[in-house]
Scaffold this motif. Structure first.
Motif, PDB file in Angstrom:
ATOM      1  N   LEU A 137       5.799   0.494 -16.507  1.00 56.58           N
ATOM      2  CA  LEU A 137       5.797   0.712 -15.060  1.00 56.58           C
ATOM      3  C   LEU A 137       4.407   1.045 -14.528  1.00 56.58           C
ATOM      4  CD1 LEU A 137       9.095   2.744 -14.752  1.00 56.58           C
ATOM      5  CD2 LEU A 137       8.746   0.318 -14.310  1.00 56.58           C
ATOM      6  N   SER A 138       3.447   1.270 -15.433  1.00 59.92           N
ATOM      7  CA  SER A 138       2.090   1.603 -14.990  1.00 59.92           C
ATOM      8  C   SER A 138       1.464   0.473 -14.182  1.00 59.92           C
ATOM      9  CB  SER A 138       1.214   1.958 -16.187  1.00 59.92           C
ATOM     10  OG  SER A 138       1.015   0.823 -17.018  1.00 59.92           O
ATOM     11  N   CYS A 139       1.890  -0.771 -14.417  1.00 60.99           N
ATOM     12  CA  CYS A 139       1.320  -1.877 -13.635  1.00 60.99           C
ATOM     13  C   CYS A 139       1.713  -1.755 -12.166  1.00 60.99           C
ATOM     14  CB  CYS A 139       1.740  -3.223 -14.215  1.00 60.99           C
ATOM     15  SG  CYS A 139       3.485  -3.571 -14.109  1.00 60.99           S
ATOM     16  N   PHE A 140       2.959  -1.362 -11.907  1.00 63.14           N
ATOM     17  CA  PHE A 140       3.398  -1.210 -10.524  1.00 63.14           C
ATOM     18  C   PHE A 140       2.789   0.039  -9.890  1.00 63.14           C
ATOM     19  CE2 PHE A 140       6.842  -3.454 -12.789  1.00 63.14           C
ATOM     20  CZ  PHE A 140       6.662  -4.689 -12.186  1.00 63.14           C
ATOM     21  N   LEU A 141       2.604   1.075 -10.683  1.00 62.91           N
ATOM     22  CA  LEU A 141       1.938   2.275 -10.196  1.00 62.91           C
ATOM     23  C   LEU A 141       0.485   1.961  -9.846  1.00 62.91           C
ATOM     24  CD1 LEU A 141       2.219   5.306  -9.654  1.00 62.91           C
ATOM     25  CD2 LEU A 141       1.543   5.703 -12.020  1.00 62.91           C
ATOM     26  N   ASN A 142      -0.162   1.179 -10.681  1.00 66.64           N
ATOM     27  CA  ASN A 142      -1.540   0.753 -10.445  1.00 66.64           C
ATOM     28  C   ASN A 142      -1.628  -0.031  -9.132  1.00 66.64           C
ATOM     29  OD1 ASN A 142      -4.230   0.069 -10.737  1.00 66.64           O
ATOM     30  ND2 ASN A 142      -3.948  -1.118 -12.598  1.00 66.64           N
ATOM     31  N   LEU A 143      -0.671  -0.907  -8.898  1.00 62.16           N
ATOM     32  CA  LEU A 143      -0.653  -1.694  -7.667  1.00 62.16           C
ATOM     33  C   LEU A 143      -0.387  -0.810  -6.452  1.00 62.16           C
ATOM     34  CD1 LEU A 143      -0.809  -4.554  -6.481  1.00 62.16           C
ATOM     35  CD2 LEU A 143       1.652  -4.712  -6.823  1.00 62.16           C
ATOM     36  N   ALA A 144       0.551   0.134  -6.580  1.00 62.58           N
ATOM     37  CA  ALA A 144       0.881   1.018  -5.452  1.00 62.58           C
ATOM     38  C   ALA A 144      -0.295   1.920  -5.100  1.00 62.58           C
ATOM     39  CB  ALA A 144       2.108   1.860  -5.788  1.00 62.58           C
ATOM     40  N   VAL A 145      -0.939   2.508  -6.101  1.00 58.45           N
ATOM     41  CA  VAL A 145      -2.090   3.373  -5.840  1.00 58.45           C
ATOM     42  C   VAL A 145      -3.235   2.550  -5.250  1.00 58.45           C
ATOM     43  CG1 VAL A 145      -3.841   4.840  -6.925  1.00 58.45           C
ATOM     44  CG2 VAL A 145      -1.446   5.099  -7.548  1.00 58.45           C
ATOM     45  N   GLY A 146      -3.422   1.326  -5.737  1.00 55.10           N
ATOM     46  CA  GLY A 146      -4.460   0.458  -5.182  1.00 55.10           C
ATOM     47  C   GLY A 146      -4.200   0.133  -3.729  1.00 55.10           C
ATOM     48  N   ALA A 147      -2.950  -0.154  -3.382  1.00 53.61           N
ATOM     49  CA  ALA A 147      -2.613  -0.449  -1.984  1.00 53.61           C
ATOM     50  C   ALA A 147      -2.793   0.787  -1.108  1.00 53.61           C
ATOM     51  CB  ALA A 147      -1.177  -0.956  -1.896  1.00 53.61           C
TER      52      ALA A 147
END
Length: 154
Positions: A137-147
Protein backbone atom coordinates in the motif's frame (compact mmCIF):
# COMPACT_ATOMS: atom_id res chain seq x y z
CA UNK A 1 18.66 6.46 -10.59
CA UNK A 2 16.83 3.59 -12.18
CA UNK A 3 13.15 4.06 -12.83
CA UNK A 4 11.09 1.98 -10.44
CA UNK A 5 8.77 1.08 -13.30
CA UNK A 6 11.68 -0.66 -15.04
CA UNK A 7 12.47 -2.58 -11.85
CA UNK A 8 8.85 -3.73 -11.56
CA UNK A 9 8.71 -4.69 -15.25
CA UNK A 10 11.92 -6.72 -14.94
CA UNK A 11 10.67 -8.37 -11.73
CA UNK A 12 7.34 -9.16 -13.39
CA UNK A 13 8.87 -10.80 -16.45
CA UNK A 14 11.37 -12.75 -14.35
CA UNK A 15 8.62 -13.92 -11.98
CA UNK A 16 6.42 -15.01 -14.88
CA UNK A 17 9.37 -16.90 -16.36
CA UNK A 18 9.99 -18.47 -12.99
CA UNK A 19 6.32 -19.47 -12.74
CA UNK A 20 6.41 -21.18 -16.12
CA UNK A 21 9.66 -23.09 -15.82
CA UNK A 22 10.70 -23.64 -12.19
CA UNK A 23 7.94 -24.87 -9.83
CA UNK A 24 7.08 -28.55 -9.90
CA UNK A 25 3.57 -29.46 -11.01
CA UNK A 26 2.60 -30.71 -7.55
CA UNK A 27 4.22 -27.93 -5.50
CA UNK A 28 1.93 -25.85 -3.34
CA UNK A 29 2.20 -22.91 -0.99
CA UNK A 30 0.14 -23.06 2.20
CA UNK A 31 -0.55 -19.91 4.18
CA UNK A 32 -2.34 -19.84 7.52
CA UNK A 33 -4.54 -16.77 7.78
CA UNK A 34 -6.96 -16.30 10.68
CA UNK A 35 -7.05 -20.02 11.49
CA UNK A 36 -7.69 -20.96 7.86
CA UNK A 37 -5.17 -22.84 5.77
CA UNK A 38 -5.06 -21.45 2.24
CA UNK A 39 -3.35 -23.77 -0.23
CA UNK A 40 -2.46 -22.63 -3.74
CA UNK A 41 -0.38 -24.00 -6.56
CA UNK A 42 3.10 -22.44 -6.56
CA UNK A 43 2.93 -21.89 -10.30
CA UNK A 44 -0.35 -19.99 -10.01
CA UNK A 45 0.92 -17.85 -7.13
CA UNK A 46 4.00 -16.79 -9.08
CA UNK A 47 1.94 -16.08 -12.20
CA UNK A 48 -0.28 -13.76 -10.15
CA UNK A 49 2.76 -12.08 -8.57
CA UNK A 50 4.28 -11.57 -12.03
CA UNK A 51 1.11 -9.95 -13.34
CA UNK A 52 0.83 -7.77 -10.21
CA UNK A 53 4.42 -6.67 -10.71
CA UNK A 54 3.65 -5.68 -14.30
CA UNK A 55 0.60 -3.74 -13.09
CA UNK A 56 2.77 -1.90 -10.56
CA UNK A 57 5.25 -1.21 -13.38
CA UNK A 58 2.47 0.41 -15.42
CA UNK A 59 1.28 2.29 -12.35
CA UNK A 60 4.74 3.77 -11.73
CA UNK A 61 5.27 4.47 -15.44
CA UNK A 62 2.22 6.72 -15.63
CA UNK A 63 2.31 8.30 -12.15
CA UNK A 64 6.04 8.92 -11.78
CA UNK A 65 5.71 12.71 -11.90
CA UNK A 66 2.99 12.69 -9.23
CA UNK A 67 4.87 10.63 -6.64
CA UNK A 68 6.28 12.18 -3.50
CA UNK A 69 9.53 10.26 -3.17
CA UNK A 70 11.66 7.93 -5.27
CA UNK A 71 12.84 6.31 -2.02
CA UNK A 72 9.29 5.29 -1.13
CA UNK A 73 8.96 3.77 -4.58
CA UNK A 74 12.23 1.90 -4.17
CA UNK A 75 11.08 0.68 -0.74
CA UNK A 76 7.88 -0.58 -2.36
CA UNK A 77 9.89 -2.52 -4.94
CA UNK A 78 12.17 -4.00 -2.25
CA UNK A 79 9.12 -5.08 -0.21
CA UNK A 80 7.59 -6.66 -3.32
CA UNK A 81 10.84 -8.50 -4.00
CA UNK A 82 10.89 -9.70 -0.38
CA UNK A 83 7.29 -10.90 -0.82
CA UNK A 84 8.28 -12.99 -3.84
CA UNK A 85 11.32 -14.41 -2.05
CA UNK A 86 9.29 -15.19 1.08
CA UNK A 87 6.68 -17.12 -0.90
CA UNK A 88 9.41 -18.96 -2.77
CA UNK A 89 11.25 -19.99 0.41
CA UNK A 90 7.96 -21.03 2.04
CA UNK A 91 7.31 -23.36 -0.89
CA UNK A 92 10.82 -24.80 -0.64
CA UNK A 93 10.46 -25.26 3.10
CA UNK A 94 7.16 -27.08 2.69
CA UNK A 95 8.72 -29.37 0.07
CA UNK A 96 11.65 -30.20 2.35
CA UNK A 97 9.56 -30.70 5.50
CA UNK A 98 6.90 -32.59 3.57
CA UNK A 99 9.54 -34.97 2.24
CA UNK A 100 10.97 -35.55 5.73
CA UNK A 101 7.64 -36.30 7.41
CA UNK A 102 7.41 -39.90 6.07
CA UNK A 103 11.05 -40.47 7.04
CA UNK A 104 10.20 -39.47 10.60
CA UNK A 105 7.65 -42.29 10.74
CA UNK A 106 10.30 -44.77 9.63
CA UNK A 107 12.85 -43.59 12.18
CA UNK A 108 10.32 -43.51 15.06
CA UNK A 109 10.76 -39.79 15.46
CA UNK A 110 8.03 -37.75 17.01
CA UNK A 111 5.95 -36.59 14.04
CA UNK A 112 3.91 -34.33 16.31
CA UNK A 113 7.05 -32.34 17.09
CA UNK A 114 7.92 -32.01 13.40
CA UNK A 115 4.35 -31.04 12.58
CA UNK A 116 4.36 -28.46 15.39
CA UNK A 117 7.59 -26.97 14.08
CA UNK A 118 6.17 -26.72 10.59
CA UNK A 119 3.03 -25.05 11.94
CA UNK A 120 5.06 -22.47 13.89
CA UNK A 121 7.20 -21.74 10.86
CA UNK A 122 4.08 -21.46 8.69
CA UNK A 123 2.57 -18.97 11.17
CA UNK A 124 5.78 -16.91 11.08
CA UNK A 125 5.73 -16.89 7.27
CA UNK A 126 2.02 -16.03 7.25
CA UNK A 127 2.55 -13.02 9.49
CA UNK A 128 5.49 -11.94 7.37
CA UNK A 129 3.37 -12.25 4.23
CA UNK A 130 0.58 -10.15 5.75
CA UNK A 131 3.12 -7.46 6.66
CA UNK A 132 4.67 -7.49 3.18
CA UNK A 133 1.26 -7.36 1.48
CA UNK A 134 0.35 -4.40 3.70
CA UNK A 135 3.59 -2.71 2.64
CA UNK A 136 2.34 -2.82 -0.96
CA UNK A 137 0.00 0.00 0.00
CA UNK A 138 3.04 2.29 0.20
CA UNK A 139 2.68 3.04 -3.52
CA UNK A 140 -0.76 4.55 -2.96
CA UNK A 141 0.46 6.39 0.13
CA UNK A 142 3.35 7.76 -1.93
CA UNK A 143 0.88 8.97 -4.56
CA UNK A 144 -1.48 10.51 -1.98
CA UNK A 145 1.31 12.35 -0.15
CA UNK A 146 2.69 13.54 -3.51
CA UNK A 147 -0.71 14.90 -4.53
CA UNK A 148 -1.21 16.56 -1.15
CA UNK A 149 2.29 18.04 -1.22
CA UNK A 150 1.76 19.46 -4.72
CA UNK A 151 -1.62 20.95 -3.78
CA UNK A 152 -0.19 22.60 -0.66
CA UNK A 153 2.53 24.33 -2.71
CA UNK A 154 0.03 26.08 -4.98
Amino acid sequence: MVNVSILFFATGFLTLGFALFVPAANSVVTVELFDHLLTYSSSDVFKVLGVVSLIFGLFYRYTESLLYSWRWSAMHWVCFLCLVITIWTLGILEQVWGAKMPLADLKNMDTNELSDRLDRIRVFYSRTLVLLVAMQLSCFLNLAVGAFHRNSQR
